[in-house]
Design a protein around this motif. Structure first.
Motif, PDB file in Angstrom:
ATOM      1  N   ALA A 125       0.828  -1.198   0.000  1.00 59.21           N
ATOM      2  CA  ALA A 125       0.000   0.000   0.000  1.00 59.21           C
ATOM      3  C   ALA A 125       0.868   1.257   0.000  1.00 59.21           C
ATOM      4  O   ALA A 125       1.993   1.246   0.493  1.00 59.21           O
ATOM      5  N   CYS A 170       1.222   4.867   1.536  1.00 56.16           N
ATOM      6  CA  CYS A 170       0.754   5.639   2.689  1.00 56.16           C
ATOM      7  C   CYS A 170       1.072   7.110   2.466  1.00 56.16           C
ATOM      8  O   CYS A 170       2.213   7.468   2.193  1.00 56.16           O
ATOM      9  N   THR A 226     -11.661   9.583  -1.194  1.00 54.51           N
ATOM     10  CA  THR A 226     -11.988   8.511  -0.249  1.00 54.51           C
ATOM     11  C   THR A 226     -13.447   8.090  -0.325  1.00 54.51           C
ATOM     12  O   THR A 226     -13.842   7.168   0.379  1.00 54.51           O
ATOM     13  N   ASN A 229     -12.770   5.546  -4.205  1.00 54.73           N
ATOM     14  CA  ASN A 229     -12.366   4.442  -3.335  1.00 54.73           C
ATOM     15  C   ASN A 229     -10.873   4.128  -3.420  1.00 54.73           C
ATOM     16  O   ASN A 229     -10.471   3.026  -3.772  1.00 54.73           O
ATOM     17  N   GLU A 233      -8.756   3.662  -1.111  1.00 57.51           N
ATOM     18  CA  GLU A 233      -8.293   2.627  -0.171  1.00 57.51           C
ATOM     19  C   GLU A 233      -8.376   1.252  -0.810  1.00 57.51           C
ATOM     20  O   GLU A 233      -7.560   0.392  -0.536  1.00 57.51           O
ATOM     21  N   GLY A 259      -5.212   0.472  -2.706  1.00 60.18           N
ATOM     22  CA  GLY A 259      -3.960   0.342  -1.976  1.00 60.18           C
ATOM     23  C   GLY A 259      -3.334   1.679  -1.614  1.00 60.18           C
ATOM     24  O   GLY A 259      -2.134   1.764  -1.399  1.00 60.18           O
ATOM     25  N   ILE A 260      -4.125   2.731  -1.543  1.00 60.03           N
ATOM     26  CA  ILE A 260      -3.632   4.052  -1.129  1.00 60.03           C
ATOM     27  C   ILE A 260      -4.389   4.431   0.133  1.00 60.03           C
ATOM     28  O   ILE A 260      -5.612   4.379   0.172  1.00 60.03           O
ATOM     29  N   LYS A 261      -3.650   4.809   1.167  1.00 59.06           N
ATOM     30  CA  LYS A 261      -4.320   5.216   2.398  1.00 59.06           C
ATOM     31  C   LYS A 261      -3.641   6.429   3.000  1.00 59.06           C
ATOM     32  O   LYS A 261      -2.453   6.663   2.773  1.00 59.06           O
TER      33      LYS A 261
END
Length: 175
Positions: free
Chosen positions: A43, A45, A65, A70, A72, A75-77
């Motif tokens: 992911a 970050c 988000t 979407n 997340e 794989g991006i948060k």
């Protein structure tokens, strides 16, 4: 109160139409998710820093988000600490009050560091420029890898800027 009710009765409720389904976005979304996982293997970050913006860019970043984009799921948060981040996403012209905080956040991000300047103010200083209260563009304070112009840029352009920075980092590291 009666005036408002009469106006509603005369004009009706004004609302935007729901967006039409966009199959092209879902294809592009899957490609972005595959690219991030193939480049990083995990992911991504991101620590978002508001260096003095009007919050228009933050609203567009927040839209990433929602269920439509979407990120997340790709794989991006977003993380709360720059020590856990791979990338800084900076908005707004850097105010003098935020200069030290932005430098501290940049120093706390582990290597290799990525910085994406989002919005016209972060990219060029925008309307505010350099003054007694503003350092101007983000690159005047910390090194910037990618700038995403626009006032504010749409969420898809922010996502493309993030992916451009990740791909550039991969190409420079020779992986």
């Amino acid at each position: 109160m009666w005036f408002i009710l009469k106006q509603i009765a005369r004009v009706g409720l004004q609302a935007e139409k729901a967006p039409e389904p966009n199959d092209a976005w879902h294809t592009e979304r899957e490609q972005i998710a595959a690219d991030i996982l193939s480049i990083l293997g995990r992911a991504l970050c991101i620590r978002q820093v508001d260096a003095g913006s009007c919050n228009a860019c933050e609203i567009e970043i927040h839209a990433l988000t929602n269920p439509y984009y979407n990120i997340e799921g790709m794989g991006i948060k977003f993380v709360a600490s720059p020590r856990h981040a791979d990338m800084l996403l900076v908005t707004g012209p850097v105010t003098k009050n935020m200069e030290a905080a932005l430098k501290d956040a940049y120093e706390a991000v582990p290597h290799p560091k990525l910085v994406v300047a989002v919005g016209e103010c972060a990219a060029s200083g925008g309307l505010f420029g350099e003054s007694y209260a503003s350092c101007g563009r983000v690159s005047n304070v910390i090194p910037v890898d990618v700038t995403v112009p626009g006032c504010p840029p749409p969420p898809i352009e922010i996502l493309r800027g993030i992916l451009t920075a990740v791909k550039a980092q991969k190409n420079s590291s020779g992986k």
